[in-house]
Design a protein around this motif. Structure first.
Motif, PDB file in Angstrom:
ATOM      1  N   TYR A 133      -0.655  15.330  -6.870  1.00 49.77           N
ATOM      2  CA  TYR A 133      -1.685  14.448  -7.406  1.00 49.77           C
ATOM      3  C   TYR A 133      -2.182  13.478  -6.340  1.00 49.77           C
ATOM      4  O   TYR A 133      -1.429  13.075  -5.452  1.00 49.77           O
ATOM      5  N   MET A 134      -3.425  13.080  -6.472  1.00 47.72           N
ATOM      6  CA  MET A 134      -4.021  12.143  -5.534  1.00 47.72           C
ATOM      7  C   MET A 134      -3.444  10.740  -5.739  1.00 47.72           C
ATOM      8  O   MET A 134      -3.302  10.279  -6.861  1.00 47.72           O
ATOM      9  N   ALA A 135      -3.104  10.084  -4.647  1.00 47.55           N
ATOM     10  CA  ALA A 135      -2.628   8.706  -4.704  1.00 47.55           C
ATOM     11  C   ALA A 135      -3.806   7.789  -5.017  1.00 47.55           C
ATOM     12  O   ALA A 135      -4.921   8.016  -4.544  1.00 47.55           O
ATOM     13  N   THR A 136      -3.556   6.756  -5.836  1.00 53.63           N
ATOM     14  CA  THR A 136      -4.590   5.774  -6.150  1.00 53.63           C
ATOM     15  C   THR A 136      -3.978   4.380  -6.135  1.00 53.63           C
ATOM     16  O   THR A 136      -2.834   4.192  -6.550  1.00 53.63           O
ATOM     17  N   ASP A 137      -4.731   3.424  -5.654  1.00 50.65           N
ATOM     18  CA  ASP A 137      -4.351   2.016  -5.646  1.00 50.65           C
ATOM     19  C   ASP A 137      -2.934   1.799  -5.105  1.00 50.65           C
ATOM     20  O   ASP A 137      -2.101   1.172  -5.744  1.00 50.65           O
ATOM     21  N   GLU A 138      -2.679   2.350  -3.918  1.00 51.86           N
ATOM     22  CA  GLU A 138      -1.369   2.167  -3.309  1.00 51.86           C
ATOM     23  C   GLU A 138      -1.441   2.302  -1.793  1.00 51.86           C
ATOM     24  O   GLU A 138      -2.416   2.803  -1.246  1.00 51.86           O
ATOM     25  N   TYR A 139      -0.387   1.828  -1.158  1.00 47.41           N
ATOM     26  CA  TYR A 139      -0.250   1.910   0.292  1.00 47.41           C
ATOM     27  C   TYR A 139       0.633   3.104   0.621  1.00 47.41           C
ATOM     28  O   TYR A 139       1.701   3.268   0.054  1.00 47.41           O
ATOM     29  N   ILE A 140       0.190   3.925   1.568  1.00 47.66           N
ATOM     30  CA  ILE A 140       0.873   5.145   1.966  1.00 47.66           C
ATOM     31  C   ILE A 140       1.419   4.953   3.376  1.00 47.66           C
ATOM     32  O   ILE A 140       0.712   4.459   4.252  1.00 47.66           O
ATOM     33  N   LYS A 141       2.672   5.373   3.600  1.00 48.42           N
ATOM     34  CA  LYS A 141       3.240   5.297   4.946  1.00 48.42           C
ATOM     35  C   LYS A 141       2.547   6.292   5.860  1.00 48.42           C
ATOM     36  O   LYS A 141       2.254   7.415   5.461  1.00 48.42           O
ATOM     37  N   SER A 142       2.302   5.877   7.114  1.00 47.59           N
ATOM     38  CA  SER A 142       1.742   6.795   8.093  1.00 47.59           C
ATOM     39  C   SER A 142       2.778   7.853   8.444  1.00 47.59           C
ATOM     40  O   SER A 142       3.975   7.655   8.219  1.00 47.59           O
ATOM     41  N   SER A 143       2.347   8.951   9.010  1.00 46.36           N
ATOM     42  CA  SER A 143       3.285  10.017   9.380  1.00 46.36           C
ATOM     43  C   SER A 143       4.251   9.543  10.456  1.00 46.36           C
ATOM     44  O   SER A 143       5.358  10.063  10.569  1.00 46.36           O
ATOM     45  N   SER A 144       3.878   8.541  11.232  1.00 49.30           N
ATOM     46  CA  SER A 144       4.754   7.998  12.275  1.00 49.30           C
ATOM     47  C   SER A 144       5.228   6.590  11.901  1.00 49.30           C
ATOM     48  O   SER A 144       5.420   5.741  12.761  1.00 49.30           O
TER      49      SER A 144
ATOM     50  N   LYS B 260       8.038   5.292  11.085  1.00 50.16           N
ATOM     51  CA  LYS B 260       9.263   4.792  11.731  1.00 50.16           C
ATOM     52  C   LYS B 260       8.987   4.299  13.147  1.00 50.16           C
ATOM     53  O   LYS B 260       9.729   3.492  13.680  1.00 50.16           O
ATOM     54  N   ILE B 261       7.912   4.750  13.762  1.00 48.67           N
ATOM     55  CA  ILE B 261       7.562   4.328  15.115  1.00 48.67           C
ATOM     56  C   ILE B 261       6.570   3.171  15.092  1.00 48.67           C
ATOM     57  O   ILE B 261       6.782   2.135  15.700  1.00 48.67           O
ATOM     58  N   ASN B 262       5.474   3.337  14.347  1.00 50.89           N
ATOM     59  CA  ASN B 262       4.408   2.320  14.387  1.00 50.89           C
ATOM     60  C   ASN B 262       4.371   1.410  13.168  1.00 50.89           C
ATOM     61  O   ASN B 262       3.677   0.407  13.173  1.00 50.89           O
ATOM     62  N   GLY B 263       5.090   1.745  12.107  1.00 46.46           N
ATOM     63  CA  GLY B 263       5.158   0.901  10.920  1.00 46.46           C
ATOM     64  C   GLY B 263       3.866   0.754  10.142  1.00 46.46           C
ATOM     65  O   GLY B 263       3.751  -0.134   9.309  1.00 46.46           O
ATOM     66  N   LEU B 264       2.893   1.616  10.367  1.00 49.33           N
ATOM     67  CA  LEU B 264       1.601   1.462   9.709  1.00 49.33           C
ATOM     68  C   LEU B 264       1.573   2.053   8.308  1.00 49.33           C
ATOM     69  O   LEU B 264       2.202   3.066   8.017  1.00 49.33           O
ATOM     70  N   LEU B 265       0.797   1.384   7.460  1.00 51.57           N
ATOM     71  CA  LEU B 265       0.518   1.821   6.099  1.00 51.57           C
ATOM     72  C   LEU B 265      -0.986   1.965   5.954  1.00 51.57           C
ATOM     73  O   LEU B 265      -1.756   1.299   6.659  1.00 51.57           O
ATOM     74  N   TYR B 266      -1.408   2.808   5.005  1.00 49.89           N
ATOM     75  CA  TYR B 266      -2.826   2.998   4.724  1.00 49.89           C
ATOM     76  C   TYR B 266      -3.055   2.796   3.241  1.00 49.89           C
ATOM     77  O   TYR B 266      -2.292   3.308   2.421  1.00 49.89           O
ATOM     78  N   TYR B 267      -4.101   2.084   2.877  1.00 46.97           N
ATOM     79  CA  TYR B 267      -4.383   1.791   1.478  1.00 46.97           C
ATOM     80  C   TYR B 267      -5.449   2.735   0.938  1.00 46.97           C
ATOM     81  O   TYR B 267      -6.499   2.930   1.552  1.00 46.97           O
ATOM     82  N   VAL B 268      -5.179   3.302  -0.247  1.00 49.01           N
ATOM     83  CA  VAL B 268      -6.183   4.059  -0.982  1.00 49.01           C
ATOM     84  C   VAL B 268      -6.501   3.279  -2.251  1.00 49.01           C
ATOM     85  O   VAL B 268      -5.611   2.765  -2.913  1.00 49.01           O
TER      86      VAL B 268
END
Length: 115
Positions: A20-31, A33-41
């Motif tokens: 299912y498609m993620a909605t209204d949440e922050y997703i961990k980047s594929s890296s 553990k290295i860069n600590g980035l999240l992405y918001y949908v």
């Protein structure tokens, strides 16, 4: 398709492990553990074209965009399938009960909502 980003009409969406498609949440980047980035949908599932990261000081931690021009204040945060709450100063509520809109919620030492 599962656990991956998909592009549709120049917009990016994330499909979760259940497909299912993620909605209204922050997703961990594929890296993460290295860069600590999240992405918001957003609520429509569309990525907002920014990245986010956890920040920390001696008072606690908070969620900020990578440019450090925005941080969450007085709002729920759905991050990697866990719920957090940013208080009126932007800090994540940790290790206590906290009243939000007249209801008491309990958060663990990491700031994750106890369900």
């Amino acid at each position: 398709m599962r656990n991956q980003w998909v592009q549709y009409k120049d917009k990016w969406y994330y499909l979760k492990a259940n497909g299912y498609m993620a909605t209204d949440e922050y997703i961990k980047s594929s890296s993460y553990k290295i860069n600590g980035l999240l992405y918001y949908v957003d609520v429509s599932g569309e990525w907002d074209n920014q990245s986010y990261k956890w920040m920390k000081n001696n008072k606690g931690y908070w969620l900020s965009n990578s440019a450090e021009t925005w941080y969450a204040v007085s709002q729920w945060l759905h991050v990697d399938s866990k719920w957090y709450y940013a208080d009126s100063k932007g800090y994540i509520v940790q290790n206590k009960g906290y009243i939000i809109n007249g209801k008491t919620y309990y958060f663990d030492k990491e700031g994750v909502l106890k369900e």
